[in-house]
Design an enzyme around this catalytic site. Structure first.
Site, PDB file in Angstrom:
ATOM      1  N   ASN A   1       2.549  -1.311   4.008  1.00  0.00           N
ATOM      2  CA  ASN A   1       1.256  -1.820   4.424  1.00  0.00           C
ATOM      3  C   ASN A   1       1.309  -2.138   5.919  1.00  0.00           C
ATOM      4  OD1 ASN A   1      -0.829  -3.895   4.972  1.00  0.00           O
ATOM      5  ND2 ASN A   1      -1.243  -3.708   2.781  1.00  0.00           N
TER       6      ASN A   1
ATOM      7  N   GLU B   1       0.502   2.682   0.114  1.00  0.00           N
ATOM      8  CA  GLU B   1       0.415   3.996  -0.518  1.00  0.00           C
ATOM      9  C   GLU B   1      -0.241   5.017   0.416  1.00  0.00           C
ATOM     10  OE1 GLU B   1       0.226   0.730  -3.626  1.00  0.00           O
ATOM     11  OE2 GLU B   1      -0.732   1.110  -1.693  1.00  0.00           O
TER      12      GLU B   1
ATOM     13  N   CYS C   1      -6.147   2.899  -3.156  1.00  0.00           N
ATOM     14  CA  CYS C   1      -4.929   3.697  -3.316  1.00  0.00           C
ATOM     15  C   CYS C   1      -4.936   4.463  -4.638  1.00  0.00           C
ATOM     16  CB  CYS C   1      -3.714   2.797  -3.201  1.00  0.00           C
ATOM     17  SG  CYS C   1      -3.648   2.011  -1.566  1.00  0.00           S
TER      18      CYS C   1
ATOM     19  N   ASP D   1      -6.450  -9.391   2.730  1.00  0.00           N
ATOM     20  CA  ASP D   1      -5.953  -8.085   2.298  1.00  0.00           C
ATOM     21  C   ASP D   1      -6.606  -7.647   0.986  1.00  0.00           C
ATOM     22  OD1 ASP D   1      -4.028  -5.872   2.795  1.00  0.00           O
ATOM     23  OD2 ASP D   1      -3.227  -6.516   0.864  1.00  0.00           O
TER      24      ASP D   1
END
Length: 144
Positions: free
Chosen positions: A39, A52, A80, A140
């Site tokens: 990330n 990902e 993702c 996030d």
């Protein structure tokens, strides 16, 4: 725990060292890692650079993803999971889904075999991060 999840954990640790969110991912085909990432939302100032997505970008164009396996330290989110479905990746190993439940059912509904390893190491890594950085974590996951 197998070597591929360990490699994803190493990616997560690297992200944390860089000041980012400790989530890592690797893409495996024919028993070899062909992509790895972590990330980088904080580091790059990019809301799309999830582990990902970074992993897939780093793998580059690989043609057929049907025999590829994605490993991630945390259950993939819908962004993702959409990439997993789009590229026809048939198997995903997640380090854990206690911290974030992610999009397991979405992937399964599109024929993806999703295996939750339920790793204590992955859970502790995320718990420690969230305790120290709650605002960043909730940003996030879109829950600020």
């Amino acid at each position: 725990m197998d070597d591929f999840m360990k490699a994803a954990i190493d990616e997560a640790r690297q992200g944390r060292k860089e000041g980012g969110i400790p989530i890592g991912s690797v893409l495996v085909r024919d028993g070899k890692i062909i992509g790895r990432g972590h990330n980088k939302r904080v580091q790059d100032g990019d809301p799309i650079t999830h582990a990902e997505i970074d992993c897939l970008r780093n793998a580059g164009r690989v043609g057929d993803y049907k025999n590829a396996v994605l490993y991630s330290t945390l259950m993939p989110c819908y962004l993702c999971a959409g990439a997993v479905v789009q590229f026809n990746i048939k198997t995903v190993y997640a380090g854990e889904n206690e911290t974030f439940s992610g999009a397991k059912e979405f992937m399964e509904s599109h024929g993806v075999n999703v295996i939750n390893i339920d790793s204590d190491e992955c859970k502790k890594m995320m718990a420690d991060f969230i305790k120290e950085n709650p605002k960043l974590w909730f940003e996030d996951i879109g829950e600020l």
